[in-house]
Scaffold this motif. Structure first.
Motif, PDB file in Angstrom:
ATOM      1  N   HIS A 136      23.709 -50.247  99.595  1.00 18.82           N
ATOM      2  CA  HIS A 136      22.737 -50.122 100.687  1.00 18.82           C
ATOM      3  C   HIS A 136      21.841 -51.367 100.747  1.00 18.82           C
ATOM      4  N   ALA A 137      21.406 -51.842  99.579  1.00 16.33           N
ATOM      5  CA  ALA A 137      20.542 -53.030  99.544  1.00 16.33           C
ATOM      6  C   ALA A 137      21.278 -54.253 100.059  1.00 16.33           C
ATOM      7  N   ALA A 138      22.546 -54.408  99.644  1.00 16.75           N
ATOM      8  CA  ALA A 138      23.327 -55.563 100.076  1.00 16.75           C
ATOM      9  C   ALA A 138      23.554 -55.534 101.583  1.00 16.75           C
ATOM     10  N   LEU A 139      23.889 -54.358 102.116  1.00 17.48           N
ATOM     11  CA  LEU A 139      24.130 -54.247 103.548  1.00 17.48           C
ATOM     12  C   LEU A 139      22.851 -54.457 104.351  1.00 17.48           C
ATOM     13  N   GLY A 140      21.726 -53.973 103.806  1.00 20.39           N
ATOM     14  CA  GLY A 140      20.453 -54.190 104.480  1.00 20.39           C
ATOM     15  C   GLY A 140      20.108 -55.663 104.559  1.00 20.39           C
ATOM     16  N   ASP A 141      20.334 -56.379 103.457  1.00 17.04           N
ATOM     17  CA  ASP A 141      20.067 -57.820 103.434  1.00 17.04           C
ATOM     18  C   ASP A 141      20.975 -58.546 104.422  1.00 17.04           C
ATOM     19  N   TRP A 142      22.238 -58.115 104.463  1.00 19.07           N
ATOM     20  CA  TRP A 142      23.175 -58.802 105.348  1.00 19.07           C
ATOM     21  C   TRP A 142      22.856 -58.522 106.813  1.00 19.07           C
ATOM     22  N   ARG A 143      22.404 -57.312 107.142  1.00 14.07           N
ATOM     23  CA  ARG A 143      22.021 -57.024 108.524  1.00 14.07           C
ATOM     24  C   ARG A 143      20.856 -57.914 108.942  1.00 14.07           C
ATOM     25  N   LYS A 144      19.891 -58.099 108.038  1.00 15.01           N
ATOM     26  CA  LYS A 144      18.775 -59.000 108.344  1.00 15.01           C
ATOM     27  C   LYS A 144      19.283 -60.415 108.587  1.00 15.01           C
ATOM     28  N   ALA A 145      20.260 -60.828 107.763  1.00 15.41           N
ATOM     29  CA  ALA A 145      20.816 -62.177 107.916  1.00 15.41           C
ATOM     30  C   ALA A 145      21.542 -62.319 109.258  1.00 15.41           C
ATOM     31  N   LEU A 146      22.264 -61.273 109.661  1.00 16.81           N
ATOM     32  CA  LEU A 146      22.949 -61.322 110.949  1.00 16.81           C
ATOM     33  C   LEU A 146      21.956 -61.380 112.102  1.00 16.81           C
ATOM     34  N   THR A 147      20.868 -60.631 111.994  1.00 17.22           N
ATOM     35  CA  THR A 147      19.835 -60.664 113.031  1.00 17.22           C
ATOM     36  C   THR A 147      19.208 -62.046 113.112  1.00 17.22           C
ATOM     37  N   THR A 148      18.911 -62.624 111.954  1.00 17.65           N
ATOM     38  CA  THR A 148      18.332 -63.971 111.917  1.00 17.65           C
ATOM     39  C   THR A 148      19.278 -64.987 112.550  1.00 17.65           C
ATOM     40  N   ARG A 149      20.560 -64.861 112.230  1.00 22.79           N
ATOM     41  CA  ARG A 149      21.532 -65.787 112.798  1.00 22.79           C
ATOM     42  C   ARG A 149      21.670 -65.586 114.298  1.00 22.79           C
ATOM     43  N   GLY A 150      21.662 -64.338 114.749  1.00 22.95           N
ATOM     44  CA  GLY A 150      21.765 -64.078 116.177  1.00 22.95           C
ATOM     45  C   GLY A 150      20.600 -64.664 116.953  1.00 22.95           C
ATOM     46  N   LEU A 151      19.397 -64.513 116.412  1.00 21.31           N
ATOM     47  CA  LEU A 151      18.226 -65.095 117.063  1.00 21.31           C
ATOM     48  C   LEU A 151      18.298 -66.619 117.058  1.00 21.31           C
ATOM     49  N   ALA A 152      18.833 -67.183 115.963  1.00 18.39           N
ATOM     50  CA  ALA A 152      18.995 -68.635 115.897  1.00 18.39           C
ATOM     51  C   ALA A 152      19.982 -69.115 116.952  1.00 18.39           C
ATOM     52  N   MET A 153      21.013 -68.317 117.203  1.00 16.29           N
ATOM     53  CA  MET A 153      21.972 -68.680 118.243  1.00 16.29           C
ATOM     54  C   MET A 153      21.318 -68.709 119.620  1.00 16.29           C
ATOM     55  N   LEU A 154      20.419 -67.752 119.868  1.00 13.46           N
ATOM     56  CA  LEU A 154      19.704 -67.745 121.147  1.00 13.46           C
ATOM     57  C   LEU A 154      18.861 -69.012 121.300  1.00 13.46           C
ATOM     58  N   SER A 155      18.133 -69.356 120.248  1.00 14.48           N
ATOM     59  CA  SER A 155      17.296 -70.563 120.296  1.00 14.48           C
ATOM     60  C   SER A 155      18.148 -71.811 120.474  1.00 14.48           C
ATOM     61  N   ALA A 156      19.276 -71.852 119.770  1.00 11.86           N
ATOM     62  CA  ALA A 156      20.150 -73.019 119.866  1.00 11.86           C
ATOM     63  C   ALA A 156      20.719 -73.168 121.270  1.00 11.86           C
ATOM     64  N   SER A 157      21.056 -72.046 121.898  1.00  7.02           N
ATOM     65  CA  SER A 157      21.639 -72.116 123.237  1.00  7.02           C
ATOM     66  C   SER A 157      20.678 -72.748 124.232  1.00  7.02           C
ATOM     67  N   VAL A 158      19.386 -72.492 124.050  1.00  5.31           N
ATOM     68  CA  VAL A 158      18.378 -73.072 124.940  1.00  5.31           C
ATOM     69  C   VAL A 158      18.364 -74.594 124.792  1.00  5.31           C
ATOM     70  N   GLN A 159      18.329 -75.059 123.542  1.00  8.40           N
ATOM     71  CA  GLN A 159      18.263 -76.502 123.293  1.00  8.40           C
ATOM     72  C   GLN A 159      19.550 -77.203 123.712  1.00  8.40           C
ATOM     73  N   VAL A 160      20.695 -76.562 123.457  1.00  6.34           N
ATOM     74  CA  VAL A 160      21.965 -77.165 123.857  1.00  6.34           C
ATOM     75  C   VAL A 160      22.053 -77.244 125.383  1.00  6.34           C
ATOM     76  N   ALA A 161      21.588 -76.202 126.059  1.00  8.96           N
ATOM     77  CA  ALA A 161      21.624 -76.213 127.529  1.00  8.96           C
ATOM     78  C   ALA A 161      20.769 -77.343 128.088  1.00  8.96           C
ATOM     79  N   ARG A 162      19.616 -77.564 127.495  1.00  5.47           N
ATOM     80  CA  ARG A 162      18.742 -78.656 127.948  1.00  5.47           C
ATOM     81  C   ARG A 162      19.403 -80.006 127.728  1.00  5.47           C
ATOM     82  N   TYR A 163      20.080 -80.136 126.598  1.00  4.12           N
ATOM     83  CA  TYR A 163      20.754 -81.401 126.311  1.00  4.12           C
ATOM     84  C   TYR A 163      21.917 -81.627 127.272  1.00  4.12           C
ATOM     85  N   VAL A 164      22.681 -80.580 127.525  1.00  2.72           N
ATOM     86  CA  VAL A 164      23.809 -80.685 128.454  1.00  2.72           C
ATOM     87  C   VAL A 164      23.314 -81.098 129.836  1.00  2.72           C
ATOM     88  N   GLU A 165      22.174 -80.569 130.239  1.00  2.46           N
ATOM     89  CA  GLU A 165      21.616 -80.936 131.546  1.00  2.46           C
ATOM     90  C   GLU A 165      21.263 -82.420 131.600  1.00  2.46           C
TER      91      GLU A 165
END
Length: 250
Positions: free
Chosen positions: A204-233
């Motif tokens: 349970h502890a390992a899965l909880g930690d990994w879910r947090k990591a997936l959420t962090t990565r997903g949010l990072a992907m959102l932030s990255a998409s904004v910066q990449v879109a600006r660069y592409v423009e």
């Protein structure tokens, strides 16, 4: 046109000027123009490229982030988008696997400590079929077996391995936890807990930690998409695979 020095780009992100030069050398930033005295002259395009690259790192890692930026900097938007798409697809697969493992834990709890049995006639996999399903090599599966994580059935004469529903569950869990940085000996303990239902607190502890990591990565992907879109423009890319001009300073 206002030119920027390496220190101007570095100061924004708290990195060294050498790091900025290294990123340019690695192709993560477009080539800089040079002043008459030989100094690098960066522009707003380079600043946007650096923001995009640094935003990509926590989302996709060094290898993929470099691949994305080098593709954009050579006008190959298709290759850049494909690399980003693969990252999103992998994140979705990890989420689905995590959900499946958590459901398995609920089933364990509801069955009073007895591990769920595979349905009669459930499909069995050869080592090659299981490796293909997981996207790993057969050698990886043999390593997991040697570590005590997988216990496939062996044909008495040929010695061929056969993997059932429980093995598939254990292999999916192992793949997920390996991406989370867990060692094989730790994973072996967790898998054994599922088999014996002797307590799943560590799982349970390992899965909880990994879910947090997936959420962090997903949010990072959102932030990255904004910066990449600006660069592409700024690069003036009209559509995937078509760039108006090479990403030189403007």
């Amino acid at each position: 046109m206002r030119y920027l020095r390496p220190v101007d780009l570095a100061r924004e992100h708290g990195i060294s000027t050498q790091a900025v030069r290294n990123y340019e050398q690695d192709g993560c930033l477009p080539p800089a123009d040079r002043t008459e005295s030989g100094y690098r002259a960066y522009t707003a395009t380079h600043a946007a490229a650096l923001r995009a690259y640094l935003a990509l790192l926590p989302a996709h890692g060094y290898a993929v982030s470099g691949q994305v930026m080098r593709a954009l900097n050579t006008g190959n938007a298709d290759a850049a988008l494909s690399a980003i798409d693969r990252g999103h697809a992998q994140l979705l697969r990890d989420r689905e696997t995590l959900d499946a493992v958590e459901v398995a834990l609920e089933d364990l709890a509801q069955s009073a400590g007895l591990a769920p049995q595979p349905p009669t006639g459930a499909k069995e996999f050869s080592i090659g079929e299981l490796a293909h399903r997981l996207g790993v090599t057969a050698a990886t599966l043999r390593n997991w077996e040697q570590a005590g994580i997988l216990v496939p059935r062996r044909e008495p004469i040929s010695g061929r391995r056969s993997y059932g529903a429980d093995d598939l569950r254990d292999a999916e869990l192992t793949l997920l936890l390996r991406r989370g940085g867990y060692r094989l000996d730790h994973i072996c303990t967790i898998v054994e807990q599922i088999r014996t239902a002797g307590g799943t607190q560590a799982l349970h502890a390992a899965l909880g930690d990994w879910r947090k990591a997936l959420t962090t990565r997903g949010l990072a992907m959102l932030s990255a998409s904004v910066q990449v879109a600006r660069y592409v423009e700024l690069l003036g890319i009209d559509a995937p695979g078509a760039a108006r001009s090479a990403p030189r300073a403007r």
